[in-house]
Design a protein around this motif. Structure first.
Motif, PDB file in Angstrom:
ATOM      1  N   UNK A 245      13.368  41.798  35.031  1.00 51.08           N
ATOM      2  CA  UNK A 245      13.834  40.555  34.408  1.00 51.08           C
ATOM      3  C   UNK A 245      15.358  40.564  34.399  1.00 51.08           C
ATOM      4  N   UNK A 246      15.925  39.400  34.653  1.00 56.53           N
ATOM      5  CA  UNK A 246      17.384  39.310  34.750  1.00 56.53           C
ATOM      6  C   UNK A 246      17.911  38.530  33.561  1.00 56.53           C
ATOM      7  N   UNK A 247      18.931  39.076  32.927  1.00 58.14           N
ATOM      8  CA  UNK A 247      19.581  38.377  31.824  1.00 58.14           C
ATOM      9  C   UNK A 247      21.037  38.146  32.234  1.00 58.14           C
ATOM     10  N   UNK A 248      21.472  36.898  32.177  1.00 58.07           N
ATOM     11  CA  UNK A 248      22.852  36.580  32.563  1.00 58.07           C
ATOM     12  C   UNK A 248      23.641  36.224  31.316  1.00 58.07           C
ATOM     13  N   UNK A 249      24.783  36.848  31.151  1.00 57.86           N
ATOM     14  CA  UNK A 249      25.668  36.516  30.029  1.00 57.86           C
ATOM     15  C   UNK A 249      27.037  36.232  30.627  1.00 57.86           C
ATOM     16  N   UNK A 250      27.224  34.991  31.092  1.00 55.43           N
ATOM     17  CA  UNK A 250      28.443  34.676  31.830  1.00 55.43           C
ATOM     18  C   UNK A 250      29.432  33.907  30.949  1.00 55.43           C
ATOM     19  N   UNK A 251      30.639  34.408  30.859  1.00 54.63           N
ATOM     20  CA  UNK A 251      31.668  33.728  30.064  1.00 54.63           C
ATOM     21  C   UNK A 251      32.017  32.400  30.724  1.00 54.63           C
ATOM     22  N   UNK A 252      32.216  31.371  29.913  1.00 60.22           N
ATOM     23  CA  UNK A 252      32.496  30.068  30.542  1.00 60.22           C
ATOM     24  C   UNK A 252      33.989  29.737  30.590  1.00 60.22           C
ATOM     25  N   UNK A 253      34.829  30.705  30.204  1.00 58.49           N
ATOM     26  CA  UNK A 253      36.270  30.411  30.201  1.00 58.49           C
ATOM     27  C   UNK A 253      37.016  31.203  31.278  1.00 58.49           C
ATOM     28  N   UNK A 254      36.285  31.582  32.335  1.00 58.16           N
ATOM     29  CA  UNK A 254      36.947  32.423  33.346  1.00 58.16           C
ATOM     30  C   UNK A 254      37.816  31.587  34.274  1.00 58.16           C
ATOM     31  N   UNK A 255      39.027  32.050  34.549  1.00 62.58           N
ATOM     32  CA  UNK A 255      39.885  31.324  35.494  1.00 62.58           C
ATOM     33  C   UNK A 255      39.372  31.534  36.923  1.00 62.58           C
ATOM     34  N   UNK A 256      39.797  30.659  37.834  1.00 60.57           N
ATOM     35  CA  UNK A 256      39.445  30.891  39.240  1.00 60.57           C
ATOM     36  C   UNK A 256      40.312  32.037  39.758  1.00 60.57           C
ATOM     37  N   UNK A 257      39.801  32.715  40.766  1.00 60.38           N
ATOM     38  CA  UNK A 257      40.588  33.782  41.379  1.00 60.38           C
ATOM     39  C   UNK A 257      40.746  33.485  42.868  1.00 60.38           C
ATOM     40  N   UNK A 258      41.697  34.146  43.485  1.00 58.34           N
ATOM     41  CA  UNK A 258      41.860  34.053  44.931  1.00 58.34           C
ATOM     42  C   UNK A 258      41.110  35.234  45.516  1.00 58.34           C
ATOM     43  N   UNK A 259      40.060  34.961  46.272  1.00 61.93           N
ATOM     44  CA  UNK A 259      39.302  36.097  46.785  1.00 61.93           C
ATOM     45  C   UNK A 259      38.531  35.776  48.043  1.00 61.93           C
ATOM     46  N   UNK A 260      37.872  36.808  48.565  1.00 59.90           N
ATOM     47  CA  UNK A 260      37.053  36.690  49.767  1.00 59.90           C
ATOM     48  C   UNK A 260      35.603  36.530  49.302  1.00 59.90           C
ATOM     49  N   UNK A 261      35.086  35.302  49.417  1.00 60.22           N
ATOM     50  CA  UNK A 261      33.757  34.992  48.864  1.00 60.22           C
ATOM     51  C   UNK A 261      32.679  35.919  49.429  1.00 60.22           C
ATOM     52  N   UNK A 262      32.688  36.090  50.769  1.00 57.77           N
ATOM     53  CA  UNK A 262      31.639  36.916  51.401  1.00 57.77           C
ATOM     54  C   UNK A 262      31.746  38.359  50.928  1.00 57.77           C
ATOM     55  N   UNK A 263      32.976  38.858  50.825  1.00 54.99           N
ATOM     56  CA  UNK A 263      33.172  40.234  50.367  1.00 54.99           C
ATOM     57  C   UNK A 263      32.663  40.415  48.942  1.00 54.99           C
ATOM     58  N   UNK A 264      32.980  39.470  48.067  1.00 53.29           N
ATOM     59  CA  UNK A 264      32.556  39.578  46.666  1.00 53.29           C
ATOM     60  C   UNK A 264      31.037  39.413  46.542  1.00 53.29           C
ATOM     61  N   UNK A 265      30.456  38.548  47.391  1.00 46.18           N
ATOM     62  CA  UNK A 265      28.993  38.417  47.394  1.00 46.18           C
ATOM     63  C   UNK A 265      28.372  39.738  47.809  1.00 46.18           C
ATOM     64  N   UNK A 266      29.017  40.386  48.778  1.00 46.11           N
ATOM     65  CA  UNK A 266      28.491  41.654  49.267  1.00 46.11           C
ATOM     66  C   UNK A 266      28.518  42.723  48.172  1.00 46.11           C
ATOM     67  N   UNK A 267      29.579  42.740  47.386  1.00 45.97           N
ATOM     68  CA  UNK A 267      29.671  43.698  46.277  1.00 45.97           C
ATOM     69  C   UNK A 267      28.523  43.446  45.297  1.00 45.97           C
ATOM     70  N   UNK A 268      28.358  42.190  44.891  1.00 46.84           N
ATOM     71  CA  UNK A 268      27.295  41.855  43.934  1.00 46.84           C
ATOM     72  C   UNK A 268      25.926  42.207  44.507  1.00 46.84           C
TER      73      UNK A 268
END
Ligand code: ADP
Length: 239
Positions: free
Chosen positions: A109-132
Motif C-alpha cells: 500500500x502506498x501512502x503519499x504525504x506531499x507538501x503543497x508549498x514546494x517551489x519549482x526546481x530546474x532539473x532533468x525530468x527523466x533523470x529524476x523519474x529514474x531516481x524515483x
C-alpha cells in the motif's frame, strides 16, 4: 519508453569503466597482430600471405573497437540531460502512476504525504523519474520477501529549514544492515540473484548532477529510508 531508455544510461564514469574493459581486449589483439605481421615481413623472404592474415585480424579488431566507441557515443549523445522547470511532486506522481499495477500486485500500500508549498526546481525530468523509479522498485522488491507483515511504502516531500526540497521514501521491508549502508551505493553491489547493482550508484550520480544528495538510513520499527535533497535557489525560506 523514455524511462526504459533512461534506465540504460549510466554515468560517464561508469561508462568509462565498461568501455575500457570492452576495448582492452581488441586493442591487445591488435598489438599482438602488428608484432606478428612485422615478424613475417622481416623473414627472408617475407611471408606476405601471413602478413595479409595479420592485417585482416587487425582490421576486424579495429572495427570492433570502433563499434564499442560508437555505441557509447550513441548513448551519451541521444540522451543529453535536459534542464526544465518542474515540480518534484508531479515527477513523483508520474512514477507512482506508472508503478501502480506492480505495486498493487505486490500487496504494497502506498501512502503519499506531499507538501503543497514546494517551489519549482530546474532539473532533468527523466533523470529524476529514474531516481524515483529505482527507489520505488527497490522498496517493492525488498518487501516482496515479507510474510504476513504489513507492506507499506510512504513517500513524503517537504522543505527543510534552509528551503531545500527533501524527498523521503520509506518501506517496511527487512531494512539495511548498518555495515551495508555505504556499500549499497557502490557500483555493482547487489544482494539480488539477478541484480546489476547499478541502480543506487546511478541515482547518486543523478542527484549530484542536480547539486543534491541521496542517502539511506534505517526506518523504525523496521525497513529502509531513502532520502534525497534537491537544492532550491528560489523562494528560500528566511527566518
Ligand atoms: P540492484 O537493485 O540491482 O541490486 P541497487 O544499486 O539499486 O542495485 O541496490 C543495491 C542493493 O542495495 C540491493 O541489492 C539491496 O541489497 C540494497 N537495497 C536497495 N534498496 C533497498 C531497500 N529499500 N531495502 C533493503 N535493501 C535495499
Amino acid at each position: 519508453m523514455a524511462l526504459v531508455r533512461a534506465n540504460r544510461i549510466t554515468t560517464i564514469g561508469q561508462l568509462a569503466a565498461s568501455m575500457s574493459h570492452e576495448i582492452k581486449q581488441p586493442v591487445a589483439a591488435i598489438v599482438t597482430n602488428v608484432q606478428t605481421g612485422l615478424i613475417w615481413l622481416d623473414s627472408v623472404p617475407p611471408n606476405l600471405p601471413k602478413v595479409q592474415e595479420a592485417f585482416a585480424r587487425i582490421l576486424k579488431d579495429a572495427e570492433r573497437t570502433a563499434e564499442v566507441l560508437n555505441r557509447i557515443h550513441g548513448i551519451v549523445e541521444s540522451n543529453p540531460p535536459s534542464r526544465e522547470s518542474l515540480q518534484i511532486n508531479e515527477v513523483i506522481g508520474e512514477v507512482i502512476a506508472l508503478m501502480r499495477a506492480q505495486v498493487a500486485e505486490s500487496g504494497v500500500s502506498v501512502r503519499m504525504q506531499l507538501a503543497d508549498d514546494l517551489p519549482t526546481i530546474e532539473g532533468d525530468r527523466i533523470g529524476l523519474q529514474q531516481v524515483m523509479l529505482n527507489l520505488v522498485v527497490n522498496a517493492v522488491e525488498a518487501m516482496s520477501g515479507l510474510g504476513d507483515e504489513r507492506r507499506e511504502l510512504i513517500v513524503n516531500t517537504r522543505r527543510d529549514e534552509s528551503g531545500d526540497i527533501l524527498v523521503c521514501i520509506r518501506d517496511s521491508g527487512p531494512g539495511l544492515a548498518p555495515d551495508h549502508i555505504d556499500r549499497i551505493f557502490q557500483p555493482f553491489y547487489t544482494s539480488k540473484a539477478g541484480g546489476m547493482g547499478m541502480g543506487l550508484s546511478i541515482c547518486q550520480s543523478i542527484m549530484e548532477a542536480h547539486g543534491g544528495r541521496l542517502w539511506a538510513s534505517a526506518n523504525a520499527p523496521r525497513g529502509a529510508v531513502f532520502e534525497f535533497m534537491l537544492p532550491c535557489t528560489q523562494n528560500r525560506i528566511t527566518n
